[in-house]
Design a protein around this motif. Structure first.
Motif, short mmCIF file in Angstrom:
data_model
loop_
_atom_site.label_atom_id
_atom_site.label_comp_id
_atom_site.label_asym_id
_atom_site.label_seq_id
_atom_site.Cartn_x
_atom_site.Cartn_y
_atom_site.Cartn_z
N THR A 137 0.86 -1.18 0.00
CA THR A 137 0.00 0.00 0.00
C THR A 137 0.89 1.23 0.00
O THR A 137 2.04 1.18 0.46
CB THR A 137 -0.94 0.03 1.22
OG1 THR A 137 -0.15 0.04 2.40
CG2 THR A 137 -1.87 -1.17 1.22
N VAL A 138 0.36 2.33 -0.52
CA VAL A 138 1.15 3.54 -0.73
C VAL A 138 0.41 4.75 -0.19
O VAL A 138 -0.80 4.86 -0.37
CB VAL A 138 1.43 3.72 -2.24
CG1 VAL A 138 2.01 5.08 -2.54
CG2 VAL A 138 2.34 2.63 -2.76
N GLU A 139 1.15 5.63 0.43
CA GLU A 139 0.63 6.94 0.80
C GLU A 139 1.57 7.99 0.20
O GLU A 139 2.79 7.88 0.33
CB GLU A 139 0.57 7.10 2.31
CG GLU A 139 -0.03 8.42 2.75
CD GLU A 139 -0.21 8.53 4.25
OE1 GLU A 139 -0.04 9.63 4.79
OE2 GLU A 139 -0.53 7.50 4.88
N ILE A 140 1.00 9.00 -0.45
CA ILE A 140 1.79 10.07 -1.06
C ILE A 140 1.90 11.22 -0.07
O ILE A 140 0.90 11.68 0.49
CB ILE A 140 1.13 10.58 -2.36
CG1 ILE A 140 0.85 9.44 -3.34
CG2 ILE A 140 1.99 11.69 -2.99
CD1 ILE A 140 2.06 8.80 -3.94
N ILE A 141 3.12 11.70 0.14
CA ILE A 141 3.38 12.87 0.98
C ILE A 141 4.08 13.90 0.10
O ILE A 141 5.17 13.64 -0.42
CB ILE A 141 4.27 12.50 2.18
CG1 ILE A 141 3.59 11.43 3.04
CG2 ILE A 141 4.60 13.75 3.00
CD1 ILE A 141 4.48 10.83 4.10
N ASN A 142 3.45 15.06 -0.09
CA ASN A 142 4.04 16.12 -0.91
C ASN A 142 4.78 17.12 -0.04
O ASN A 142 4.31 17.50 1.03
CB ASN A 142 2.94 16.86 -1.68
CG ASN A 142 2.39 16.02 -2.80
OD1 ASN A 142 3.07 15.76 -3.78
ND2 ASN A 142 1.14 15.60 -2.66
N VAL A 143 5.95 17.54 -0.52
CA VAL A 143 6.75 18.58 0.13
C VAL A 143 7.18 19.58 -0.93
O VAL A 143 7.20 19.26 -2.12
CB VAL A 143 7.97 17.98 0.86
CG1 VAL A 143 7.54 17.08 2.01
CG2 VAL A 143 8.89 17.25 -0.08
N PRO A 144 7.53 20.81 -0.53
CA PRO A 144 7.83 21.85 -1.53
C PRO A 144 9.02 21.58 -2.44
O PRO A 144 8.97 21.85 -3.63
CB PRO A 144 8.09 23.10 -0.69
CG PRO A 144 7.50 22.82 0.64
CD PRO A 144 7.54 21.34 0.83
N GLY A 145 10.11 21.05 -1.89
CA GLY A 145 11.31 20.86 -2.70
C GLY A 145 12.12 19.67 -2.23
O GLY A 145 11.80 19.02 -1.23
N ALA A 146 13.20 19.39 -2.95
CA ALA A 146 14.03 18.22 -2.65
C ALA A 146 14.68 18.32 -1.27
O ALA A 146 14.90 17.30 -0.62
CB ALA A 146 15.10 18.04 -3.72
N LEU A 147 14.98 19.51 -0.80
CA LEU A 147 15.60 19.65 0.52
C LEU A 147 14.64 19.28 1.65
O LEU A 147 15.09 18.94 2.74
CB LEU A 147 16.12 21.08 0.73
CG LEU A 147 17.39 21.43 -0.04
CD1 LEU A 147 17.75 22.89 0.18
CD2 LEU A 147 18.54 20.52 0.35
N GLU A 148 13.35 19.32 1.38
CA GLU A 148 12.37 18.97 2.41
C GLU A 148 12.08 17.47 2.46
O GLU A 148 11.42 16.99 3.38
CB GLU A 148 11.07 19.75 2.19
CG GLU A 148 11.18 21.23 2.49
CD GLU A 148 11.91 22.03 1.42
OE1 GLU A 148 12.66 22.96 1.79
OE2 GLU A 148 11.76 21.74 0.22
N ILE A 149 12.55 16.72 1.49
CA ILE A 149 12.27 15.28 1.45
C ILE A 149 12.89 14.55 2.64
O ILE A 149 12.19 13.81 3.34
CB ILE A 149 12.67 14.66 0.09
CG1 ILE A 149 11.76 15.23 -1.02
CG2 ILE A 149 12.58 13.14 0.13
CD1 ILE A 149 12.17 14.85 -2.43
#
Length: 178
Positions: free
Chosen positions: A50-62
């Motif tokens: 199962t998958v949950e998507i988490i969005n963040v503004p940019g690569a540094l926030e990953i």
């Protein structure tokens, strides 16, 4: 050109218990991110995850987002997705190095992470790498996370009793070796 190279692709691991993945993505370049997500979701589906998507503004926030989820939730693994395209300044180098370093540190702390953050010179390179029908780097990142989960489950047996036991009321010593 990279498309002419031959690479060995490991089979998708099989699991006897459910797997829960967090796909942590920066949709800064939304079309590229969407392709990376599509590849990652397809690979997760093959493993029954199962998958949950988490969005963040940019690569540094990953990496910080993964750390929060790793410490405070019940995900088995993480897929880091994003795209960094070289610009006119050294900011590219900082973002590439710091995001990669952050993910590696989390991995060494036990987080099962597949790194699908593209670091490219041009948008065209990113499009080819993100395309699920071409290089499918999103799928590759999900596969990496799944393989680490399988490895952790294989070697992550319950504590075998090695270490120290707390003192019981019957003991003369303050501790005993298990």
């Amino acid at each position: 050109m990279a498309t002419a190279e031959q690479h060995h692709i490991m089979d998708t691991p099989a699991f006897d218990k459910p797997v829960k993945l967090a796909i942590v993505v920066s949709p800064y370049y939304k079309d590229i991110a969407d392709n990376l997500i599509a590849g990652a979701k397809a690979e997760a589906e093959k493993a029954g995850a199962t998958v949950e998507i988490i969005n963040v503004p940019g690569a540094l926030e990953i990496p910080p987002a993964i750390r929060i989820a790793f410490r405070q939730s019940n995900f088995d693994g993480f897929v880091a997705l994003g795209c960094i395209i070289r610009g006119e300044t050294t900011h590219y180098d900082t973002v590439c190095n710091d995001s990669s370093h952050g993910l590696m540190l989390l991995g060494l702390q036990g987080a099962n992470i597949g790194n699908g953050i593209l670091t490219v010179e041009t948008r065209k390179q990113a499009e080819v790498r993100a395309d699920p029908k071409d290089q499918n780097k999103g799928g590759g990142a999900a596969a990496a996370a799944l393989h680490l989960i399988a490895l952790q489950r294989k070697y992550g047996a319950p504590n075998s009793g090695v270490g120290f036991l707390p003192r019981s009321n019957d003991d003369d010593e303050s501790f005993q070796i298990a």
